[in-house]
Scaffold this motif. Structure first.
Motif, PDB file in Angstrom:
ATOM      1  N   GLY A 661       0.846  -1.211   0.034  1.00 30.38           N
ATOM      2  CA  GLY A 661       0.267  -0.006  -0.082  1.00 30.38           C
ATOM      3  C   GLY A 661       0.887   1.327   0.154  1.00 30.38           C
ATOM      4  O   GLY A 661       2.031   1.068  -0.426  1.00 30.38           O
ATOM      5  N   THR A 662       0.397   2.384   0.357  1.00 28.98           N
ATOM      6  CA  THR A 662       1.067   3.664   0.704  1.00 28.98           C
ATOM      7  C   THR A 662       0.514   4.551   1.629  1.00 28.98           C
ATOM      8  O   THR A 662      -0.616   4.334   2.135  1.00 28.98           O
ATOM      9  CB  THR A 662       1.099   4.312  -0.525  1.00 28.98           C
ATOM     10  OG1 THR A 662       2.036   5.379  -0.617  1.00 28.98           O
ATOM     11  CG2 THR A 662      -0.061   4.572  -1.318  1.00 28.98           C
ATOM     12  N   VAL A 663       0.860   5.608   1.741  1.00 22.27           N
ATOM     13  CA  VAL A 663       0.356   6.811   2.677  1.00 22.27           C
ATOM     14  C   VAL A 663       0.432   8.025   1.815  1.00 22.27           C
ATOM     15  O   VAL A 663       1.400   8.373   1.104  1.00 22.27           O
ATOM     16  CB  VAL A 663       1.221   6.851   3.938  1.00 22.27           C
ATOM     17  CG1 VAL A 663       0.826   8.061   4.557  1.00 22.27           C
ATOM     18  CG2 VAL A 663       1.178   5.670   4.829  1.00 22.27           C
ATOM     19  N   ILE A 664      -0.563   8.773   1.634  1.00 26.00           N
ATOM     20  CA  ILE A 664      -0.775   9.965   0.906  1.00 26.00           C
ATOM     21  C   ILE A 664      -1.405  11.011   1.700  1.00 26.00           C
ATOM     22  O   ILE A 664      -2.049  10.814   2.921  1.00 26.00           O
ATOM     23  CB  ILE A 664      -1.644   9.723  -0.232  1.00 26.00           C
ATOM     24  CG1 ILE A 664      -2.825   9.538   0.106  1.00 26.00           C
ATOM     25  CG2 ILE A 664      -0.882   8.706  -1.090  1.00 26.00           C
ATOM     26  CD1 ILE A 664      -3.998   9.508  -1.276  1.00 26.00           C
ATOM     27  N   GLY A 670     -12.247  23.181   4.194  1.00 27.66           N
ATOM     28  CA  GLY A 670     -12.333  24.127   5.279  1.00 27.66           C
ATOM     29  C   GLY A 670     -11.104  24.026   6.197  1.00 27.66           C
ATOM     30  O   GLY A 670     -11.381  24.387   7.157  1.00 27.66           O
ATOM     31  N   GLY A 671     -10.150  23.411   5.562  1.00 29.37           N
ATOM     32  CA  GLY A 671      -8.827  23.448   6.502  1.00 29.37           C
ATOM     33  C   GLY A 671      -8.361  22.171   7.135  1.00 29.37           C
ATOM     34  O   GLY A 671      -9.388  21.422   7.590  1.00 29.37           O
ATOM     35  N   GLY A 672      -7.158  21.955   7.253  1.00 28.68           N
ATOM     36  CA  GLY A 672      -6.722  20.693   7.870  1.00 28.68           C
ATOM     37  C   GLY A 672      -6.185  19.509   6.805  1.00 28.68           C
ATOM     38  O   GLY A 672      -6.195  19.955   5.751  1.00 28.68           O
ATOM     39  N   SER A 673      -5.839  18.511   7.183  1.00 32.10           N
ATOM     40  CA  SER A 673      -5.315  17.579   6.526  1.00 32.10           C
ATOM     41  C   SER A 673      -5.927  16.086   6.754  1.00 32.10           C
ATOM     42  O   SER A 673      -6.450  15.705   7.919  1.00 32.10           O
ATOM     43  CB  SER A 673      -3.783  17.659   6.848  1.00 32.10           C
ATOM     44  OG  SER A 673      -3.170  18.793   6.451  1.00 32.10           O
ATOM     45  N   GLU A 674      -5.741  15.246   5.765  1.00 28.96           N
ATOM     46  CA  GLU A 674      -6.106  13.915   5.957  1.00 28.96           C
ATOM     47  C   GLU A 674      -4.858  13.050   5.450  1.00 28.96           C
ATOM     48  O   GLU A 674      -4.578  13.072   4.440  1.00 28.96           O
ATOM     49  CB  GLU A 674      -7.270  13.508   4.953  1.00 28.96           C
ATOM     50  CG  GLU A 674      -7.455  12.066   5.125  1.00 28.96           C
ATOM     51  CD  GLU A 674      -8.780  11.576   4.167  1.00 28.96           C
ATOM     52  OE1 GLU A 674      -8.745  10.184   3.893  1.00 28.96           O
ATOM     53  OE2 GLU A 674      -9.198  12.333   3.654  1.00 28.96           O
ATOM     54  N   PHE A 675      -4.360  12.284   6.315  1.00 29.87           N
ATOM     55  CA  PHE A 675      -3.281  11.378   5.953  1.00 29.87           C
ATOM     56  C   PHE A 675      -4.091   9.972   6.010  1.00 29.87           C
ATOM     57  O   PHE A 675      -4.325   9.474   6.813  1.00 29.87           O
ATOM     58  CB  PHE A 675      -2.190  11.218   7.246  1.00 29.87           C
ATOM     59  CG  PHE A 675      -1.253  12.539   7.078  1.00 29.87           C
ATOM     60  CD1 PHE A 675      -0.079  12.456   6.112  1.00 29.87           C
ATOM     61  CD2 PHE A 675      -1.589  13.740   7.580  1.00 29.87           C
ATOM     62  CE1 PHE A 675       0.675  13.701   6.040  1.00 29.87           C
ATOM     63  CE2 PHE A 675      -0.798  14.793   7.488  1.00 29.87           C
ATOM     64  CZ  PHE A 675       0.362  14.892   7.039  1.00 29.87           C
ATOM     65  N   ARG A 676      -3.823   9.414   4.560  1.00 28.85           N
ATOM     66  CA  ARG A 676      -4.712   8.066   4.477  1.00 28.85           C
ATOM     67  C   ARG A 676      -3.608   6.941   4.112  1.00 28.85           C
ATOM     68  O   ARG A 676      -2.644   7.071   3.218  1.00 28.85           O
ATOM     69  CB  ARG A 676      -5.551   8.234   3.482  1.00 28.85           C
ATOM     70  CG  ARG A 676      -6.240   7.072   2.760  1.00 28.85           C
ATOM     71  CD  ARG A 676      -7.233   7.062   1.634  1.00 28.85           C
ATOM     72  NE  ARG A 676      -8.317   8.013   1.841  1.00 28.85           N
ATOM     73  CZ  ARG A 676      -9.034   8.617   0.785  1.00 28.85           C
ATOM     74  NH1 ARG A 676      -8.908   8.289  -0.347  1.00 28.85           N
ATOM     75  NH2 ARG A 676      -9.765   9.647   1.395  1.00 28.85           N
ATOM     76  N   LEU A 677      -3.820   5.825   4.947  1.00 29.28           N
ATOM     77  CA  LEU A 677      -2.937   4.763   4.882  1.00 29.28           C
ATOM     78  C   LEU A 677      -3.877   3.869   4.109  1.00 29.28           C
ATOM     79  O   LEU A 677      -4.665   3.193   4.667  1.00 29.28           O
ATOM     80  CB  LEU A 677      -2.459   4.272   6.301  1.00 29.28           C
ATOM     81  CG  LEU A 677      -1.307   3.069   6.238  1.00 29.28           C
ATOM     82  CD1 LEU A 677      -0.605   3.081   7.517  1.00 29.28           C
ATOM     83  CD2 LEU A 677      -2.066   1.692   6.054  1.00 29.28           C
ATOM     84  N   SER A 678      -3.416   3.433   2.799  1.00 26.44           N
ATOM     85  CA  SER A 678      -4.241   2.453   2.130  1.00 26.44           C
ATOM     86  C   SER A 678      -3.537   0.957   2.060  1.00 26.44           C
ATOM     87  O   SER A 678      -2.114   1.030   1.738  1.00 26.44           O
ATOM     88  CB  SER A 678      -4.580   3.092   0.544  1.00 26.44           C
ATOM     89  OG  SER A 678      -4.964   4.121   0.605  1.00 26.44           O
ATOM     90  N   LEU A 679      -4.333   0.192   2.206  1.00 25.44           N
ATOM     91  CA  LEU A 679      -3.639  -1.399   2.122  1.00 25.44           C
ATOM     92  C   LEU A 679      -4.437  -2.255   1.299  1.00 25.44           C
ATOM     93  O   LEU A 679      -5.955  -2.061   1.040  1.00 25.44           O
ATOM     94  CB  LEU A 679      -3.757  -2.021   3.436  1.00 25.44           C
ATOM     95  CG  LEU A 679      -2.870  -1.616   4.541  1.00 25.44           C
ATOM     96  CD1 LEU A 679      -3.072  -1.963   5.998  1.00 25.44           C
ATOM     97  CD2 LEU A 679      -1.458  -1.409   4.128  1.00 25.44           C
TER      98      LEU A 679
END
Length: 695
Positions: A661-664, A670-679
């Motif tokens: 997988g990976t992390v993006i 509206g501001g802020g971040s999402e760190f998504r770990l996909s498997l």
């Protein structure tokens, strides 16, 4: 420039004799030639000018002993002394390994000597020869002159130590070899000193001078060979002067008639050679086949007053015209008889002539009226190519000198055609080489950029680790000092002990993170197994010490996740820790688990997404990939740098990639971040497959 030939164990060196005109440079070389080649096996090449000469020849290679183990071939040059030959002097001096300056001891030539010395220094600079490293020996020649200038005075002309000059009387021999030997010694010692380490290791330079003296010892005993005597004059004998005079007149008259005929032939040959010279000169810088061929054909036709000239090629017994100047010869080679005649003549390895075409081949003459004779001389053997010249009727035939001229012209034409082919081949190789250089340069640039990246990573590592370790170490040292010197209340001692433990725990966490990343780089095995999402999230929150700080949202469609529980929990904990560090204090943080589509091998597959969402300041697009580089961190390093060394996101992405997988990073509306770990949804692959995916 010295050249080492290790295959033949030979060293080629260049020694140049320099000085004013008529100073004795040529005489030195003539004497040396007689000493080193007493049998005259090597020819002395001389190119004479109006009132001086410059010489060039190779001395026979001679052994310098077992210590060196190399034969030494010394190439000696002299330069013309006149001012107008400055360009020649500069070219001859290029690449010199040593110089002998031959000065004229005549006091009246002080000005010429000084000018030649200044010219030498100027041309050495122009050729990049360092006066400090290139040996320059000064020989004071013509010491036999009455009133010769004193050596100390002459040394002052050139600004050299009087003890370093050599005296000579080159015309008689003394001093010539006494200058040449130390010049060779200084030259070879310099060459050895500048040689590659691998070459120097094969040479024992400790007794180099002794070996050189030993090699030249037999020459020191020789004398120059005497010059040949002039031929004796022819003398008429007899008492009858009138009879002798008449006989001499008749003989001279006959000789004059012969010489007139010879002069006429020579003039015609000179015109022919001039035409060849013009062709060579006009096509020397051209690599166009048409230009080279047309110039040769035009010269053949104009010089011989021919009706036409053509280049013919014979293939499978058939003649074909490639180029034609003057009258078209297609009618000749298109007829069966003419084609057979030309093919037969062009197929011959020697020149072929049909002096009377109507008599020798009436059918060909009928097909090409107005032609009396034709000649074909070979140009190239493969493919069989010939130079065809046709002479007009009624009387213009082909003479033997015409055939010699055509043979010479054809030889130059063959060289020109070969030059054209060679140039085309070189151009092709040049283009291939340029392409290879461009590709190699790109590879080197990429490698250089990678090295710079690694170097930058090292700098970040040292900066971050030193900063993160200094703070807890300072706390440990301070608290330990307090515990050592303080005998107060137990509560205060306990507080100091807690500070030591907290700092030690911080150091332990830092070292554990570095060791985990090191283990991640070595590719330790991934123990994949089905893990319930709730248990995975709970363990991640425990590792990040964020229980009660993060809202967990689980999609019920996700029954289990196939992964290494310990590694994935650590990766998710790193994402949570990142959100806590960079998000607003007490700001909302969410941990979500749900389905996603994962692009792998050019196709979309079902996968599981584990996302950590915050309402922090967000990340600029330009920084979106930098934050995943090892030892990179966001925030102001002076005022807002959070704890850690910048390995959290790097470790999380590495763990995800080992699982396929990976992390993006995804900016939130509206501001802020999402760190998504996909498997991937399917079970993890073998360790070899996971390593390939990580690569």
């Amino acid at each position: 420039m010295a050249q080492w030939n290790r295959a033949e164990r030979t060293l080629y060196a260049k020694l140049v004799y320099y000085g004013p005109a008529l100073g004795g440079k040529t005489t030195n070389l003539r004497v040396l030639h007689g000493l080193t080649d007493p049998d005259g096996k090597e020819r002395l090449v001389s190119v004479e000018t109006a009132d001086d000469r410059t010489l060039f020849f190779d001395l026979l290679p001679f052994e310098l002993g077992s210590v060196l183990g190399y034969r030494v071939a010394v190439k000696l040059y002299t330069v013309p002394g006149q001012v107008r030959y400055d360009t020649t002097r500069r070219l001859v001096l290029a690449g010199a390994d040593a110089v002998v300056f031959v000065a004229d001891s005549n006091p009246s030539r002080e000005r010429e000597n000084r000018a030649a010395w200044d010219d030498l220094r100027r041309n050495m600079r122009a050729n990049g020869l360092d006066r400090q490293t290139t040996p320059v020996l000064v020989q004071l020649n013509k010491r036999d002159l009455a009133g010769a200038a004193a050596p100390t005075a002459m040394a002052g002309w050139f600004g050299v130590d009087p003890n370093d000059v050599r005296t000579a009387t080159a015309v008689q021999g003394p001093g010539v070899l006494e200058t040449f030997v130390p010049a060779c010694r200084a030259m070879i010692e310099r060459i050895v000193a500048l040689a590659e380490p691998a070459t120097r290791r094969t040479l024992d330079a400790g007794d180099l001078g002794m070996q050189i003296d030993r090699a030249f010892a037999p020459l020191m005993a020789r004398l120059p060979r005497p010059a040949p005597t002039a031929a004796a004059p022819v003398v008429l004998e007899g008492a009858d002067l009138l009879e002798n005079a008449l006989e001499a007149g008749l003989a001279l008259g006959g000789q004059l008639a012969d010489e007139h005929g010879r002069a006429s032939r020579l003039a015609r040959e000179a015109d022919a050679l001039r035409a060849v010279s013009d062709v060579v000169r006009s096509t020397g810088a051209s690599f166009d086949r048409n230009v080279v061929v047309d110039a040769a054909l035009t010269a053949a036709m104009d010089t011989l007053d021919a009706a036409a000239a053509a280049l013919v090629v014979v293939a499978s017994g058939t003649a074909r015209i490639q180029a034609n100047v003057g009258r078209p010869l297609d009618d000749l080679v298109s007829s069966p008889a003419g084609a057979a005649l030309v093919a037969r003549m062009a197929s011959s390895a020697a020149s072929a002539v049909a002096e009377n075409l109507p008599a020798e081949c009436p059918a060909a003459a009928q097909a090409a009226p107005g032609l009396l004779a034709i000649a074909v001389v070979p140009v190239e053997a493969s493919p069989r190519t010939g130079l065809l010249v046709a002479m007009p009727a009624p009387e213009r035939t082909v003479h033997p000198e015409d055939v010699r001229f055509l043979a010479t012209l054809a030889a130059h034409l063959g060289v020109g055609l070969d030059k054209v082919r060679t140039h085309a081949e070189l151009r092709r190789h040049h283009d291939l080489l340029e392409q290879a250089v461009r590709e190699r340069t790109a590879e080197l640039r990429k490698a250089y950029d990678e090295l710079r990246s690694v170097d930058a990573m090292k700098d970040r590592f040292l900066s971050n680790v030193s900063h993160e370790m200094r703070s807890p170490l300072t706390a440990v040292i301070g608290a330990a000092s307090f515990l050592r010197d303080y005998d107060g209340r137990p509560e205060q001692r306990r507080e100091m002990a807690d500070a030591v433990l907290h700092a030690a725990s911080t150091l332990k966490d830092l070292l554990d993170g570095l060791l985990r990343v090191a283990g991640l780089e070595t590719g330790a095995a991934v123990a994949a197994a089905p893990v319930p999402p709730a248990e995975l999230c709970a363990e991640a929150l425990r590792i990040a010490c964020a229980e009660g700080r993060v809202a967990v949202v689980l999609d019920p469609s996700i029954g289990s996740i196939s992964a290494d529980r310990r590694l994935i929990a650590r990766a998710v904990a790193n994402l949570i820790d990142n959100a806590i560090k960079f998000g607003p204090s007490q700001g909302p943080i969410e941990l979500k688990v749900g389905p996603c589509m994962l692009a792998r091998s050019g196709a979309a597959e079902r996968g599981v997404a584990i996302s950590v969402l915050d309402r922090g300041p967000g990340i600029l697009d330009a920084e979106a990939e930098r934050i995943f580089v090892a030892f990179e961190q966001g925030g102001d390093p002076l005022t807002a740098k959070p704890g850690g060394v910048g390995l959290g996101l790097y470790e999380a992405r590495g763990i995800a990639r080992r699982h396929g997988g990976t992390v993006i990073h995804i900016p939130r509306a509206g501001g802020g971040s999402e760190f998504r770990l996909s498997l991937p949804a399917e079970p993890a692959r073998s360790d070899e497959g996971r390593r390939a995916a990580g690569a």
